[in-house]
Design an enzyme around this catalytic site. Structure first.
Site, PDB file in Angstrom:
ATOM      1  N   SER A 138      15.205  34.237  79.489  1.00 30.55           N
ATOM      2  CA  SER A 138      16.468  34.795  79.950  1.00 30.55           C
ATOM      3  C   SER A 138      17.557  33.829  79.505  1.00 30.55           C
ATOM      4  O   SER A 138      17.638  32.707  80.003  1.00 30.55           O
ATOM      5  CB  SER A 138      16.454  34.932  81.482  1.00 30.55           C
ATOM      6  N   LYS A 164      15.812  38.299  76.843  1.00 31.15           N
ATOM      7  CA  LYS A 164      16.823  38.953  77.696  1.00 31.15           C
ATOM      8  C   LYS A 164      18.085  38.128  77.605  1.00 31.15           C
ATOM      9  O   LYS A 164      18.023  36.898  77.650  1.00 31.15           O
ATOM     10  CB  LYS A 164      16.294  38.996  79.135  1.00 31.15           C
ATOM     11  N   LYS A 166      22.138  37.637  79.102  1.00 29.27           N
ATOM     12  CA  LYS A 166      23.123  37.999  80.112  1.00 29.27           C
ATOM     13  C   LYS A 166      24.303  38.633  79.396  1.00 29.27           C
ATOM     14  O   LYS A 166      24.717  38.143  78.333  1.00 29.27           O
ATOM     15  CB  LYS A 166      23.572  36.745  80.865  1.00 29.27           C
ATOM     16  N   ASP A 242      17.459  44.970  89.788  1.00 28.42           N
ATOM     17  CA  ASP A 242      17.082  43.640  90.272  1.00 28.42           C
ATOM     18  C   ASP A 242      17.712  43.456  91.662  1.00 28.42           C
ATOM     19  O   ASP A 242      17.066  43.733  92.680  1.00 28.42           O
ATOM     20  CB  ASP A 242      17.573  42.598  89.249  1.00 28.42           C
TER      21      ASP A 242
HETATM   22  O1  OSB Z   1      19.470  38.137  87.390  1.00 26.84           O
HETATM   23  O2  OSB Z   1      17.509  37.632  86.784  1.00 26.84           O
HETATM   24  C1  OSB Z   1      18.617  37.276  87.195  1.00 26.84           C
HETATM   25  C2  OSB Z   1      18.785  33.453  87.329  1.00 26.84           C
HETATM   26  C3  OSB Z   1      19.546  33.266  88.468  1.00 26.84           C
HETATM   27  C4  OSB Z   1      20.013  34.376  89.130  1.00 26.84           C
HETATM   28  C5  OSB Z   1      19.726  35.654  88.674  1.00 26.84           C
HETATM   29  C6  OSB Z   1      18.956  35.856  87.550  1.00 26.84           C
HETATM   30  C7  OSB Z   1      18.501  34.714  86.852  1.00 26.84           C
HETATM   31  C8  OSB Z   1      17.734  34.790  85.617  1.00 26.84           C
HETATM   32  C9  OSB Z   1      16.907  33.572  85.308  1.00 26.84           C
HETATM   33  O3  OSB Z   1      17.831  35.704  84.820  1.00 26.84           O
HETATM   34  C10 OSB Z   1      15.550  33.865  84.885  1.00 26.84           C
HETATM   35  C11 OSB Z   1      14.721  32.616  84.857  1.00 26.84           C
HETATM   36  O4  OSB Z   1      14.364  32.090  85.929  1.00 26.84           O
HETATM   37  O5  OSB Z   1      14.404  32.157  83.764  1.00 26.84           O
HETATM   38 MG    MG Z   2      18.642  40.025  86.911  1.00 28.43          MG
END
Ligand code: OSB
Ligand code: MG
Length: 382
Positions: A138, A164, A166, A242
């Site tokens: 991510s 993935k 953001k 989520d």
């Molecule tokens: O939305 O999935 C999310 C991290 C902090 C808060 C929300 C999210 C995330 C991640 C991190 O996407 C994923 C990871 O731990 O590598």
């Molecule tokens: Mg998420």
């Protein structure tokens, strides 16, 4: 039988190797709450809280979780004894409203304790069967599309099975085009909005279909299942929820409303491994895809996530990365490492399957509080 003598709550400070930026804010250092439950025979189990430092992702924070656990959750759990972790979950859900991240911290620790006492891996205790789980990265928001694209290409070269990124308003198309171009058409690519968009953005979100995304995660605000359903009807890209899915009941609502086609399951968000299992089973029944999310956990929370992801219906790579993605040094031995794009499920060890490095943990501890059962309560004290 779960008959606890004490719950040790600890906050540690762990600097991330690099800041993690999402549409709603950035994290530089993690403040992580850890719970260690100890039973009357001295057996122990570990849990990790996924709440963040500020209420960007959810209303709960490290500080609200500390308050909820020390004031209500720990005393509540310590007042009785239980047949199994699902009973702990049921009692917490029935007795206290909300605070699911705080509840999960303790509930998950009781799963580690119960599996350890039974001499089985947490994976086996949960009904898991996979020997290894695929990794996914991510990537947070970066300073420019080329920087992001280079990070994505690097991740694919390292072996990650899914990327993935953001996304945020005003920059999503540039970021997605750069990444798709860098990784090619065949790499599974998803986008996570962390609720940055509104129904007025529907036409714009439709335009993201062209990037061939495996999923668009949480475009709208968490409470709005109805508008997610309306958006899903107009999109080719499957919506994954989520933040919206805080319980099995919310997952059932999502399925009934057709608000999306996939669920990012984070046991820490839904109140623990018991409701996470329920969501997994419900999704399997209804043909909804599930995958295991992450919350920048230390090696303890990661162990719980890996065990959960070893269940049969987790058929899509999760936000599961090796320790070195986040930390200069993790708090567990062995650290989580990636081989051929996979994390090995420690099925040959009891409980979470990793050793907590107590000395390193002590050096990172900023506060520690032990809540004890009154002797004689819980039925096992006499
Ligand atoms: O939305 O999935 C999310 C991290 C902090 C808060 C929300 C999210 C995330 C991640 C991190 O996407 C994923 C990871 O731990 O590598
Ligand atoms: Mg998420």
């Amino acid at each position: 039988m779960i008959d606890l003598a004490a719950i040790e709550l600890r906050e540690i400070a762990l600097p991330l190797k690099e800041p993690f930026r999402i549409s709603s804010g950035a994290t530089h250092h993690r403040r992580i709450l850890l719970a260690r439950v100890v039973d009357r025979d001295g057996a122990a189990g570990w849990g990790e809280c996924v709440a963040g430092e500020a209420p960007y992702y959810s209303a709960e924070t490290v500080d609200t979780a500390w308050l909820a656990i020390t004031h209500w959750i720990a005393p509540h759990v310590l007042a009785d004894r239980y047949d199994d972790p699902p009973r702990v979950h049921a009692v917490l859900e029935a007795g206290l409203r909300g605070h699911r991240m705080a509840k999960a911290t303790v509930e998950m620790a009781t799963w580690d304790l119960a599996a350890t006492r039974a001499g089985v891996s947490l994976s086996a205790a949960l009904g898991g069967s996979r020997a290894a789980v695929p990794t996914g990265i991510s990537l947070g928001l970066q300073d420019s599309p080329p920087i992001l694209a280079a990070r994505a290409a690097e991740a694919v070269a390292e072996g990650y099975r899914r990327v993935k990124i953001k996304i945020a308003r005003g920059r999503d198309r540039g970021d997605l085009a750069a990444v798709r171009d860098a990784v090619g058409p065949d790499v599974p690519l998803s986008a996570d909005a962390n609720a940055a968009y509104a129904p007025a953005d529907t036409e714009h979100l439709r335009s993201l279909d062209e990037f061939g995304l495996r999923m668009l995660e949480q475009p709208f605000e968490p409470d709005d299942l109805l508008r997610h359903a309306m958006l899903q009807r107009t999109l080719r890209t499957p919506i994954c929820l989520d933040e919206s899915i805080t319980s099995p009941a919310r997952a059932a609502d999502m399925i009934a409303l057709r608000s999306g086609q996939a669920i990012n399951i984070k046991p820490g968000r839904v109140g623990g491994l018991t409701p996470a299992l329920a969501i997994h089973h419900l999704a399997a029944e209804h043909g909804i895809a599930v995958w295991c999310g992450g919350m920048l956990e230390s090696g303890i929370g990661r162990a719980h996530n890996v065990a959960l992801a070893s269940l049969p219906h987790f058929d899509f790579p999760g936000d599961l990365s090796p320790s070195a993605r986040y930390w200069a040094r993790d708090i567990v031995h062995p650290e989580w490492t990636m081989h051929d794009g996979l994390l090995t499920v420690p099925r040959d060890r009891a409980g979470i399957g990793v050793e907590v490095d107590l000395e390193f943990l002590s050096s990172r501890t900023v506060r520690l509080e032990t809540i004890r059962a009154r002797s004689g309560t819980g039925g096992g004290g006499a």
